[in-house]
Motif scaffolding. Structure first.
Motif, PDB file in Angstrom:
ATOM      1  N   ARG A 126      51.578  17.068  82.980  1.00  0.00           N
ATOM      2  CA  ARG A 126      51.341  16.251  84.177  1.00  0.00           C
ATOM      3  C   ARG A 126      51.267  14.754  83.841  1.00  0.00           C
ATOM      4  NH1 ARG A 126      46.426  19.894  86.645  1.00  0.00           N
ATOM      5  NH2 ARG A 126      47.705  21.676  87.242  1.00  0.00           N
ATOM      6  N   GLU A 127      51.469  14.432  82.550  1.00  0.00           N
ATOM      7  CA  GLU A 127      51.414  13.060  82.050  1.00  0.00           C
ATOM      8  C   GLU A 127      50.044  12.429  82.255  1.00  0.00           C
ATOM      9  OE1 GLU A 127      54.739  10.884  83.585  1.00  0.00           O
ATOM     10  OE2 GLU A 127      56.189  12.240  82.664  1.00  0.00           O
ATOM     11  N   GLU A 128      48.993  13.235  82.148  1.00  0.00           N
ATOM     12  CA  GLU A 128      47.619  12.736  82.224  1.00  0.00           C
ATOM     13  C   GLU A 128      47.158  12.411  80.810  1.00  0.00           C
ATOM     14  OE1 GLU A 128      45.448  15.957  83.943  1.00  0.00           O
ATOM     15  OE2 GLU A 128      46.464  15.805  85.872  1.00  0.00           O
ATOM     16  N   GLU A 129      46.302  11.414  80.673  1.00  0.00           N
ATOM     17  CA  GLU A 129      45.802  11.096  79.338  1.00  0.00           C
ATOM     18  C   GLU A 129      44.660  12.044  78.980  1.00  0.00           C
ATOM     19  OE1 GLU A 129      42.804   7.562  79.240  1.00  0.00           O
ATOM     20  OE2 GLU A 129      44.521   6.956  80.465  1.00  0.00           O
ATOM     21  N   CYS A 130      44.415  12.152  77.698  1.00  0.00           N
ATOM     22  CA  CYS A 130      43.369  13.044  77.196  1.00  0.00           C
ATOM     23  C   CYS A 130      42.004  12.395  77.427  1.00  0.00           C
ATOM     24  CB  CYS A 130      43.579  13.325  75.706  1.00  0.00           C
ATOM     25  SG  CYS A 130      42.351  14.433  75.021  1.00  0.00           S
ATOM     26  N   LEU A 131      41.143  13.073  78.169  1.00  0.00           N
ATOM     27  CA  LEU A 131      39.810  12.549  78.462  1.00  0.00           C
ATOM     28  C   LEU A 131      38.752  13.114  77.529  1.00  0.00           C
ATOM     29  CD1 LEU A 131      39.998  12.747  82.362  1.00  0.00           C
ATOM     30  CD2 LEU A 131      40.467  10.768  80.888  1.00  0.00           C
ATOM     31  N   ALA A 132      39.151  14.013  76.650  1.00  0.00           N
ATOM     32  CA  ALA A 132      38.196  14.637  75.724  1.00  0.00           C
ATOM     33  C   ALA A 132      37.776  13.623  74.659  1.00  0.00           C
ATOM     34  CB  ALA A 132      38.827  15.854  75.061  1.00  0.00           C
ATOM     35  N   PRO A 133      36.521  13.725  74.176  1.00  0.00           N
ATOM     36  CA  PRO A 133      36.058  12.787  73.140  1.00  0.00           C
ATOM     37  C   PRO A 133      36.840  12.958  71.835  1.00  0.00           C
ATOM     38  CG  PRO A 133      34.296  14.323  73.776  1.00  0.00           C
ATOM     39  CD  PRO A 133      35.480  14.643  74.600  1.00  0.00           C
ATOM     40  N   LYS A 134      37.029  11.838  71.144  1.00  0.00           N
ATOM     41  CA  LYS A 134      37.754  11.848  69.878  1.00  0.00           C
ATOM     42  C   LYS A 134      37.085  12.810  68.894  1.00  0.00           C
ATOM     43  CE  LYS A 134      39.679   8.833  66.399  1.00  0.00           C
ATOM     44  NZ  LYS A 134      39.851   7.459  65.933  1.00  0.00           N
ATOM     45  N   GLY A 135      37.892  13.643  68.256  1.00  0.00           N
ATOM     46  CA  GLY A 135      37.382  14.609  67.287  1.00  0.00           C
ATOM     47  C   GLY A 135      37.056  15.969  67.879  1.00  0.00           C
ATOM     48  N   SER A 136      37.054  16.072  69.212  1.00  0.00           N
ATOM     49  CA  SER A 136      36.757  17.368  69.842  1.00  0.00           C
ATOM     50  C   SER A 136      37.953  18.307  69.703  1.00  0.00           C
ATOM     51  CB  SER A 136      36.416  17.177  71.322  1.00  0.00           C
ATOM     52  OG  SER A 136      37.573  16.779  72.042  1.00  0.00           O
ATOM     53  N   LEU A 137      37.733  19.561  69.993  1.00  0.00           N
ATOM     54  CA  LEU A 137      38.789  20.563  69.883  1.00  0.00           C
ATOM     55  C   LEU A 137      39.965  20.224  70.798  1.00  0.00           C
ATOM     56  CD1 LEU A 137      39.318  23.159  68.353  1.00  0.00           C
ATOM     57  CD2 LEU A 137      38.276  24.417  70.227  1.00  0.00           C
ATOM     58  N   ARG A 138      39.660  19.815  72.021  1.00  0.00           N
ATOM     59  CA  ARG A 138      40.724  19.451  72.956  1.00  0.00           C
ATOM     60  C   ARG A 138      41.474  18.204  72.492  1.00  0.00           C
ATOM     61  NH1 ARG A 138      39.265  19.628  79.203  1.00  0.00           N
ATOM     62  NH2 ARG A 138      41.368  18.800  79.212  1.00  0.00           N
ATOM     63  N   TRP A 139      40.759  17.221  71.948  1.00  0.00           N
ATOM     64  CA  TRP A 139      41.399  15.999  71.469  1.00  0.00           C
ATOM     65  C   TRP A 139      42.352  16.330  70.330  1.00  0.00           C
ATOM     66  CZ3 TRP A 139      41.615  13.232  66.917  1.00  0.00           C
ATOM     67  CH2 TRP A 139      42.122  11.930  67.005  1.00  0.00           C
ATOM     68  N   ASN A 140      41.891  17.163  69.392  1.00  0.00           N
ATOM     69  CA  ASN A 140      42.746  17.557  68.266  1.00  0.00           C
ATOM     70  C   ASN A 140      43.964  18.348  68.732  1.00  0.00           C
ATOM     71  OD1 ASN A 140      41.513  16.489  65.828  1.00  0.00           O
ATOM     72  ND2 ASN A 140      39.780  17.772  66.379  1.00  0.00           N
ATOM     73  N   ALA A 141      43.751  19.224  69.699  1.00  0.00           N
ATOM     74  CA  ALA A 141      44.876  19.994  70.244  1.00  0.00           C
ATOM     75  C   ALA A 141      45.912  19.051  70.843  1.00  0.00           C
ATOM     76  CB  ALA A 141      44.372  20.984  71.289  1.00  0.00           C
ATOM     77  N   ARG A 142      45.436  18.029  71.558  1.00  0.00           N
ATOM     78  CA  ARG A 142      46.360  17.073  72.188  1.00  0.00           C
ATOM     79  C   ARG A 142      47.147  16.287  71.144  1.00  0.00           C
ATOM     80  NH1 ARG A 142      46.476  15.339  77.462  1.00  0.00           N
ATOM     81  NH2 ARG A 142      48.226  13.932  77.753  1.00  0.00           N
ATOM     82  N   GLN A 143      46.471  15.889  70.054  1.00  0.00           N
ATOM     83  CA  GLN A 143      47.155  15.146  68.997  1.00  0.00           C
ATOM     84  C   GLN A 143      48.269  15.995  68.383  1.00  0.00           C
ATOM     85  OE1 GLN A 143      46.359  11.891  68.823  1.00  0.00           O
ATOM     86  NE2 GLN A 143      44.963  12.540  70.439  1.00  0.00           N
ATOM     87  N   LEU A 144      47.967  17.261  68.128  1.00  0.00           N
ATOM     88  CA  LEU A 144      48.974  18.151  67.539  1.00  0.00           C
ATOM     89  C   LEU A 144      50.132  18.393  68.504  1.00  0.00           C
ATOM     90  CD1 LEU A 144      46.602  20.684  65.772  1.00  0.00           C
ATOM     91  CD2 LEU A 144      48.004  18.923  64.690  1.00  0.00           C
ATOM     92  N   LEU A 145      49.820  18.509  69.797  1.00  0.00           N
ATOM     93  CA  LEU A 145      50.884  18.672  70.793  1.00  0.00           C
ATOM     94  C   LEU A 145      51.776  17.435  70.834  1.00  0.00           C
ATOM     95  CD1 LEU A 145      48.942  20.341  73.724  1.00  0.00           C
ATOM     96  CD2 LEU A 145      50.868  21.334  72.485  1.00  0.00           C
ATOM     97  N   ASN A 146      51.161  16.262  70.787  1.00  0.00           N
ATOM     98  CA  ASN A 146      51.942  15.019  70.828  1.00  0.00           C
ATOM     99  C   ASN A 146      52.847  14.895  69.611  1.00  0.00           C
ATOM    100  OD1 ASN A 146      50.789  14.286  73.243  1.00  0.00           O
ATOM    101  ND2 ASN A 146      49.249  12.954  72.328  1.00  0.00           N
TER     102      ASN A 146
END
Length: 103
Positions: A33-53
């Motif tokens: 949906r081209e939304e930015e990641c709102l999860a805190p840096k270092g969280s599981l969701r943030w890491n997942a987003r980095q790997l996806l990118n």
């Protein structure tokens, strides 16, 4: 509460959660949906987003295996060494008052 014989203390069993898969799915949907990641840096969701990118599929697989558990692998043979399973059910009657040791 006293322990009751024959009754499980956890009748529902271990919860079937997959935290990394859930985080990965949420971030994949947000990225789509081209939304930015709102999860805190270092969280599981943030890491997942980095790997996806980065498109780092191998790292995603490795982390998922460690956090969520590996996918069960099937047992299989090949043409040269097929698997053969033999099941045998034996019924044996033993009389306690018998003097014969062979049954």
């Amino acid at each position: 509460m006293a322990f009751e014989s024959g009754k499980s203390g956890n009748p529902g069993g271990r919860p079937k959660t997959k935290p990394f898969k859930d985080a990965l799915m949420m971030e994949a949907l947000a990225a789509e949906r081209e939304e930015e990641c709102l999860a805190p840096k270092g969280s599981l969701r943030w890491n997942a987003r980095q790997l996806l990118n980065q498109g780092d599929v191998q790292s995603i697989r490795e982390i998922a295996d460690r956090l969520d558990g590996k996918v069960p692998q099937g047992i299989s043979g090949d043409e040269e060494n097929p698997l053969n399973f033999v099941h045998t059910i034996t019924r044996q009657i033993i009389r306690a008052n018998s003097s014969d040791t062979n049954g």
